[in-house]
Design a protein around this motif. Structure first.
Motif, mmCIF file in Angstrom:
data_model
loop_
_atom_site.group_PDB
_atom_site.id
_atom_site.type_symbol
_atom_site.label_atom_id
_atom_site.label_comp_id
_atom_site.label_asym_id
_atom_site.label_seq_id
_atom_site.Cartn_x
_atom_site.Cartn_y
_atom_site.Cartn_z
ATOM 1 N N PHE A 37 -0.340 -1.957 -10.151
ATOM 2 C CA PHE A 37 -1.102 -1.204 -9.160
ATOM 3 C C PHE A 37 -2.547 -0.994 -9.621
ATOM 4 O O PHE A 37 -3.462 -0.922 -8.782
ATOM 5 C CB PHE A 37 -0.414 0.125 -8.874
ATOM 6 C CG PHE A 37 0.880 -0.027 -8.109
ATOM 7 C CD1 PHE A 37 0.916 -0.686 -6.895
ATOM 8 C CD2 PHE A 37 2.075 0.487 -8.605
ATOM 9 C CE1 PHE A 37 2.106 -0.849 -6.189
ATOM 10 C CE2 PHE A 37 3.258 0.335 -7.913
ATOM 11 C CZ PHE A 37 3.276 -0.339 -6.704
ATOM 12 N N ASP A 38 -2.769 -0.893 -10.934
ATOM 13 C CA ASP A 38 -4.133 -0.829 -11.449
ATOM 14 C C ASP A 38 -4.915 -2.065 -11.040
ATOM 15 O O ASP A 38 -6.085 -1.988 -10.619
ATOM 16 C CB ASP A 38 -4.129 -0.710 -12.975
ATOM 17 C CG ASP A 38 -3.681 0.643 -13.475
ATOM 18 O OD1 ASP A 38 -3.642 1.611 -12.678
ATOM 19 O OD2 ASP A 38 -3.359 0.745 -14.686
ATOM 20 N N ARG A 65 2.200 1.680 -3.461
ATOM 21 C CA ARG A 65 1.174 2.202 -4.381
ATOM 22 C C ARG A 65 1.005 3.707 -4.206
ATOM 23 O O ARG A 65 0.976 4.455 -5.190
ATOM 24 C CB ARG A 65 -0.153 1.481 -4.131
ATOM 25 C CG ARG A 65 -1.270 1.884 -5.099
ATOM 26 C CD ARG A 65 -2.610 1.359 -4.613
ATOM 27 N NE ARG A 65 -3.029 2.026 -3.372
ATOM 28 C CZ ARG A 65 -3.598 3.240 -3.345
ATOM 29 N NH1 ARG A 65 -3.814 3.929 -4.460
ATOM 30 N NH2 ARG A 65 -3.950 3.761 -2.177
ATOM 31 N N ARG A 66 0.886 4.149 -2.982
ATOM 32 C CA ARG A 66 0.674 5.576 -2.727
ATOM 33 C C ARG A 66 1.845 6.414 -3.223
ATOM 34 O O ARG A 66 1.660 7.446 -3.876
ATOM 35 C CB ARG A 66 0.462 5.812 -1.232
ATOM 36 C CG ARG A 66 -0.825 5.256 -0.668
ATOM 37 C CD ARG A 66 -0.889 5.535 0.830
ATOM 38 N NE ARG A 66 -2.087 4.971 1.440
ATOM 39 C CZ ARG A 66 -2.347 5.015 2.731
ATOM 40 N NH1 ARG A 66 -1.472 5.598 3.560
ATOM 41 N NH2 ARG A 66 -3.443 4.480 3.220
ATOM 42 N N LEU A 116 -4.286 -4.011 -8.541
ATOM 43 C CA LEU A 116 -4.470 -3.982 -7.088
ATOM 44 C C LEU A 116 -5.665 -3.111 -6.721
ATOM 45 O O LEU A 116 -6.460 -3.471 -5.839
ATOM 46 C CB LEU A 116 -3.201 -3.443 -6.419
ATOM 47 C CG LEU A 116 -3.226 -3.335 -4.896
ATOM 48 C CD1 LEU A 116 -3.285 -4.699 -4.267
ATOM 49 C CD2 LEU A 116 -1.986 -2.570 -4.424
ATOM 50 N N GLU A 117 -5.801 -1.998 -7.397
ATOM 51 C CA GLU A 117 -6.900 -1.080 -7.096
ATOM 52 C C GLU A 117 -8.224 -1.564 -7.657
ATOM 53 O O GLU A 117 -9.303 -1.188 -7.147
ATOM 54 C CB GLU A 117 -6.582 0.298 -7.669
ATOM 55 C CG GLU A 117 -5.389 0.975 -7.001
ATOM 56 C CD GLU A 117 -4.907 2.208 -7.740
ATOM 57 O OE1 GLU A 117 -4.066 2.928 -7.187
ATOM 58 O OE2 GLU A 117 -5.367 2.433 -8.879
ATOM 59 N N GLY A 118 -8.151 -2.390 -8.703
ATOM 60 C CA GLY A 118 -9.376 -2.867 -9.329
ATOM 61 C C GLY A 118 -10.051 -3.962 -8.529
ATOM 62 O O GLY A 118 -11.218 -4.263 -8.717
ATOM 63 N N GLU A 130 0.825 -1.205 0.000
ATOM 64 C CA GLU A 130 0.000 0.000 0.000
ATOM 65 C C GLU A 130 0.861 1.257 0.000
ATOM 66 O O GLU A 130 0.561 2.225 -0.720
ATOM 67 C CB GLU A 130 -0.932 -0.002 1.212
ATOM 68 C CG GLU A 130 -1.793 1.253 1.342
ATOM 69 C CD GLU A 130 -2.676 1.528 0.138
ATOM 70 O OE1 GLU A 130 -3.138 2.687 -0.008
ATOM 71 O OE2 GLU A 130 -2.917 0.609 -0.675
ATOM 72 N N ARG A 171 2.107 6.382 -7.146
ATOM 73 C CA ARG A 171 1.084 7.219 -7.775
ATOM 74 C C ARG A 171 1.367 8.706 -7.591
ATOM 75 O O ARG A 171 1.187 9.504 -8.518
ATOM 76 C CB ARG A 171 -0.294 6.896 -7.187
ATOM 77 C CG ARG A 171 -0.833 5.504 -7.467
ATOM 78 C CD ARG A 171 -1.066 5.231 -8.924
ATOM 79 N NE ARG A 171 -1.983 4.115 -9.126
ATOM 80 C CZ ARG A 171 -2.014 3.381 -10.228
ATOM 81 N NH1 ARG A 171 -1.169 3.617 -11.228
ATOM 82 N NH2 ARG A 171 -2.878 2.383 -10.348
#
Length: 222
Positions: free
Chosen positions: A217-218, A172-173, A220-222, A169, A176
Motif C-alpha cells: 500500500f505504501d 487500502r483505506r 500504491l500511495e507513492g 482503494e 490503514r
C-alpha cells in the motif's frame, strides 16, 4: 458479516497457499492474498480442527522466490501446526484467549487503540462497515473489532464480487484505518506469552504478512 454470500463466508477448509507478495489487481496472487487473510482469520477465531491440520501437513513450505520476507515465518507456522494436535491447540487457545474472567490476551482492536473494550474505535469501525454494506452476524459473540473479523473483511474486499466495494482503494483505506493501527501490539502480546507455541507462529506470520501488505500500500500511495 451478514452482507456476505455463502460463497464469501470463511470456511475451516480454506486452501492453504504458499507465501505470497502484494500484486497488481487481477493477478492470480490477489487470490492468494485473499486466501491468506481468510486463513489468518480462521486461526485467530478458533483452534484448528483435524481438517485444517491435515492441510498443513501437506502444505508447500518453499516460496516461489526463496528468501522472501514471508518464507521464514510461513515455514515456522507450518512447522508449528505439524507439531500440534487438536487437543493441544485447543488447550493453548483457551489459555491465551479464553477465560472465565478476563483472558490473558485480548484480540479486539478497541482495546489496543483506546485501552478499553467497546470504545470509540469500535464505533468508527461499525460506521465504516455500514458504509461498505457489511454488518455483524448476530449469531456470533465476537464484536466487529475482533482480529478475525477485521481480517475477514480484508479477505472480502479482495475477493468479493462487488467491484464498487471490493477494490484496491477500499482495501487500502480499511487496512490503514482498522488493521495496521493495532495488529502489531496484539502480535507482540502473543509472542511474549509463555504459553504461546502455535499462536506464536500465527502471530509471527501475521506480523510479517501485514508488513508486506503495508509495503504494497505504501507503493500504491507513492
Amino acid at each position: 458479516m451478514n452482507a456476505m454470500t455463502d460463497e464469501d463466508a470463511p470456511m475451516s477448509d480454506t486452501p492453504i497457499p504458499a507465501p505470497i507478495a502484494v500484486a497488481a489487481p487481477g493477478d492470480a496472487e490477489e487470490t492468494a492474498r485473499a486466501e491468506l487473510y481468510g486463513l489468518l482469520a480462521r486461526l485467530w477465531l478458533a483452534p484448528p480442527d483435524d481438517a485444517l491440520l491435515a492441510q498443513f501437513r501437506v502444505a508447500v513450505t518453499q516460496a516461489s522466490e526463496p528468501g522472501g520476507h514471508l518464507e521464514g515465518p510461513w515455514q515456522e507456522l507450518v512447522a508449528a501446526m505439524r507439531q500440534t494436535d487438536v487437543a493441544q491447540a485447543q488447550d493453548e487457545f483457551e489459555a491465551l484467549f479464553q477465560s472465565v474472567g478476563r483472558p490473558d490476551i485480548l484480540v479486539c482492536g478497541s482495546y489496543y487503540l483506546s485501552g478499553s473494550l467497546n470504545d470509540r474505535p469500535l464505533a468508527q469501525l461499525r460506521t465504516d462497515l455500514a458504509a461498505l454494506g457489511l454488518g455483524r452476524d448476530e449469531s456470533r459473540m465476537e464484536t466487529e473489532d475482533h482480529v478475525a473479523y477485521v481480517l475477514e473483511v480484508m479477505r472480502y474486499l479482495i475477493a468479493g464480487a462487488d467491484a464498487g466495494t471490493c477494490n484496491l482503494e477500499q482495501q487500502r483505506r480499511f487496512f490503514r484505518a482498522h488493521l495496521q493501527t493495532w495488529i502489531d501490539p496484539l502480535c507482540e502480546a502473543v509472542l511474549g506469552h509463555p504459553r504461546a507455541r502455535v499462536w506464536a507462529a500465527v502471530a509471527g506470520f501475521t506480523r510479517a504478512f501485514i508488513e508486506v501488505e503495508a509495503q504494497g500500500f505504501d507503493m500504491l500511495e507513492g
